[in-house]
Enzyme design. Structure first.
Site, PDB file in Angstrom:
ATOM      1  N   GLU A 232       0.952  -1.203  -0.024  1.00  0.00           N
ATOM      2  CA  GLU A 232      -0.132  -0.154  -0.031  1.00  0.00           C
ATOM      3  C   GLU A 232       1.021   0.699  -0.130  1.00  0.00           C
ATOM      4  OE1 GLU A 232      -3.460  -0.374   0.114  1.00  0.00           O
ATOM      5  OE2 GLU A 232      -3.486  -2.735   0.733  1.00  0.00           O
ATOM      6  N   ASP A 257     -19.666  -9.576  -8.875  1.00  0.00           N
ATOM      7  CA  ASP A 257     -19.874  -8.603  -7.406  1.00  0.00           C
ATOM      8  C   ASP A 257     -18.996  -6.992  -7.671  1.00  0.00           C
ATOM      9  OD1 ASP A 257     -19.576  -9.479  -5.080  1.00  0.00           O
ATOM     10  OD2 ASP A 257     -17.280  -9.390  -4.652  1.00  0.00           O
TER      11      ASP A 257
END
Length: 320
Positions: A232, A257
């Site tokens: 990240e 989804d």
């Protein structure tokens, strides 16, 4: 029902050939082996990873120095072990994740050019054509993503990409039609997030998660999960972490989804509104913070401009 992708797509941790790879920063034999075939794609990739590792080492050292300046300095022994640890972390991150440096350096070494010259995979790319075919745009939204996706390169990339497109495009076209967006934008995103189907987290049982869009499994997710290492990026600083991702039983489940997430969150409404234009879609989805990677939009555009995508689509491009 088991999808063909569950057997044809490999896990996130796929690694280059050992003959051109140094797995630890003290592996002098692995580094020396790079001289045996200095122009091979595997060697170029390995060298590019080493350059990115050096950059990460410098970044980690700067962080260490800043921490010591604000507190008690480390002893000589502690500093030595921290330096060894940082070097190994940097090398590991350069092999498992991509900050963009290795990719750019690999292009330079491999002689790859921008659209109209060589594609990232080393194959001639046709002149770029506008990707604007699709329908008007409804509203929608999306999940968070990790800042790690990057286009895959390699001699067999065109074949893998063609197989990937053949397996996922029909389902993506259905979802795109329901959302009112250009399927090329969604296809480019799936290609980037998975490395053309080669990098997806695996479940504890070793099965592919079939997670085409890097959708994370938050507390609201009650389905199967797959845990993988991610990087990240926050405030320009990369941080490695273990992240849980949603796992699906088929490509249709994964795409469905993702489409539901797009259609239910106001965060990505602008991306869907602009979705009839694939380029506008990828710019908007990146601007809205889909991934923590600050270079996410550029990477998506690299996929859109690549000869790999156009070759994989073939004559189908004009039909979209």
């Amino acid at each position: 029902m088991t999808s063909p992708l569950s057997t044809s797509l490999s896990p996130t941790s796929a690694a280059p050939a050992a003959s051109t790879q140094a797995n630890t920063y003290t592996d002098l034999n692995g580094l020396a082996a790079l001289k045996n075939a200095p122009t091979s794609p595997a060697t170029v990739k390995a060298v590019s990873e080493q350059v990115e590792a050096l950059f990460l080492q410098m970044m980690l050292k700067s962080m260490r120095d800043a921490s010591e300046a604000a507190g008690e300095p480390a002893s000589n022994e502690t500093g030595m072990y921290q330096d060894m640890f940082d070097k190994q972390v940097a090398l590991t991150l350069s092999k498992r994740q991509d900050l963009g440096i290795a990719r750019l350096f690999e292009r330079q070494l491999g002689g790859a050019q921008s659209p109209g010259g060589q594609a990232p995979g080393g194959h001639a790319a046709p002149a770029a054509a506008p990707l604007r075919e699709a329908k008007p745009a409804p509203q929608a939204a999306s999940p968070d993503s990790q800042g790690r996706a990057t286009p895959t390169t390699g001699a067999n990339l065109p074949e893998r990409a063609a197989e990937f497109v053949q397996q996922v495009l029909p389902t993506i076209r259905q979802a795109a039609a329901a959302l009112g967006v250009n399927p090329i934008g969604l296809l480019a995103q799936a290609a980037l997030e998975t490395g053309w189907g080669q990098r997806m987290p695996r479940t504890a049982e070793g099965n592919s998660s079939l997670n085409l869009f890097g959708v994370k499994a938050g507390s609201e997710w009650s389905g199967a999960r797959a845990v993988a290492d991610t990087v990240e990026i926050s405030g320009g600083v990369a941080k490695q972490s273990r992240t849980a991702f949603r796992a699906y039983g088929s490509v249709a489940e994964s795409v469905g989804d993702f489409a539901r997430l797009l259609a239910s969150s106001p965060r990505y409404r602008e991306a869907i509104t602009a979705g009839a234009d694939a380029r506008a879609y990828v710019q908007s989805i990146a601007k809205a913070g889909y991934a923590t990677d600050p270079d996410y939009a550029n990477k998506l555009n690299d996929v859109l401009d690549s000869g790999t995508l156009r070759t994989a689509l073939g004559g189908r491009l004009v039909k979209l």
